[in-house]
Design an enzyme around this catalytic site. Structure first.
Site, PDB file in Angstrom:
ATOM      1  N   LYS A 104       0.854  -1.188   0.000  1.00  0.00           N
ATOM      2  CA  LYS A 104       0.000   0.000   0.000  1.00  0.00           C
ATOM      3  C   LYS A 104       0.891   1.241   0.000  1.00  0.00           C
ATOM      4  CE  LYS A 104      -4.274   1.076   2.425  1.00  0.00           C
ATOM      5  NZ  LYS A 104      -4.837   1.064   3.784  1.00  0.00           N
TER       6      LYS A 104
HETATM    7  C1  E4P Z   1      -7.973   1.499   4.454  1.00  0.00           C
HETATM    8  O1  E4P Z   1      -7.434   1.215   3.425  1.00  0.00           O
HETATM    9  C2  E4P Z   1      -7.884   2.849   5.039  1.00  0.00           C
HETATM   10  O2  E4P Z   1      -6.610   3.080   5.527  1.00  0.00           O
HETATM   11  C3  E4P Z   1      -8.927   3.004   6.122  1.00  0.00           C
HETATM   12  O3  E4P Z   1     -10.164   2.526   5.624  1.00  0.00           O
HETATM   13  C4  E4P Z   1      -9.062   4.420   6.630  1.00  0.00           C
HETATM   14  O4  E4P Z   1     -10.185   4.510   7.480  1.00  0.00           O
HETATM   15  P1  E4P Z   1     -10.450   5.767   8.421  1.00  0.00           P
HETATM   16  O5  E4P Z   1     -10.683   6.972   7.574  1.00  0.00           O
HETATM   17  O6  E4P Z   1     -11.663   5.377   9.215  1.00  0.00           O
HETATM   18  O7  E4P Z   1      -9.217   5.915   9.285  1.00  0.00           O
END
Ligand code: E4P
Length: 219
Positions: A86
């Site tokens: 990622k």
């Molecule tokens: C996943 O890929 C993201 O990092 C995550 O869904 C972010 O979520 P949040 O905005 O609730 O922290």
């Protein structure tokens, strides 16, 4: 639409996996830090539980492409059958995505807030893009519109095979909205997956069936 679970908590991952509802896992530096365990060890354990793509993010201190690629190789090596690297949406991030793509290493471009960013990530070779809907809702912009727009843009170009992971999902309503908007995947926190299971009429229906059954058949 498939479901990934959005957590680095292995107990939650095990519980969701046992229900057969999750096709993959997404983590981020905040989620892994919350668990207070070794970064790579945590990813290794997650990859041993779920037989699907596991997104492990480059460390939050990595800002240049060379560092991201080096960390990406390390993350991928945890389990080449499952790990997806990622990478945040920046100029250096796009360079890293491009280089990892050339090495055959799958990537998930994160922190996507516009369709243009999603299109750029797809063209750089990202396997997945993660548009964040909850964080847009937080600043009074309709997050689901972003998912719908990215899905429509990708649909216009059949050569794009990048998958859309709707991220920053905060409620069951978000999940339905993402499915209607055309997300390939929604990555959902455990708490929201559990909320999705329940409905008061299901609960009262179970109670009623039990009551009627016991009246006639006992235990
Ligand atoms: C996943 O890929 C993201 O990092 C995550 O869904 C972010 O979520 P949040 O905005 O609730 O922290």
């Amino acid at each position: 639409m498939k479901f990934y679970i959005d957590t680095a908590n292995v107990s939650e991952i095990r519980k969701a996996n046992e229900m057969g509802i999750v096709a993959g896992v997404t983590t981020n530096p905040s989620l892994i830090a919350k668990e207070g365990r070794d970064y790579i060890q945590t990813l290794k354990e997650i990859a041993s539980i779920v037989d699907g793509p596991i997104s492990g993010e480059v460390k939050a201190t990595a800002t240049d492409a060379a560092t991201m690629v080096a960390q990406g190789k390390e993350i991928y090596a945890v389990d080449p059958d499952h790990m997806v690297v990622k990478i945040p949406m920046t100029e250096e991030g796009l360079k890293a995505i491009h280089q990892l793509h050339q090495l055959g290493i799958p990537t998930n471009c994160t922190l996507i807030f516009t369709a243009n960013q999603a299109l750029l990530a797809a063209r750089a070779g990202a396997t997945y893009v993660s548009p964040f809907l909850g964080r847009l809702d937080d600043i009074d912009e309709p997050g689901v519109d972003l998912i719908r727009t990215v899905a429509a843009v990708f649909h216009n170009y059949p050569d794009i095979d990048t998958k859309i992971i709707a991220a920053s999902v905060r409620s069951p309503l978000h999940v339905t909205d993402c499915a209607l908007a055309g997300a390939d995947i929604a990555t959902v926190p455990y708490k929201v997956l559990v909320q999705m299971i329940h409905h008061p009429l299901t609960e009262s229906g179970i109670e009623k069936f039990k009551e009627d059954y016991q009246k006639v058949f006992g235990q």
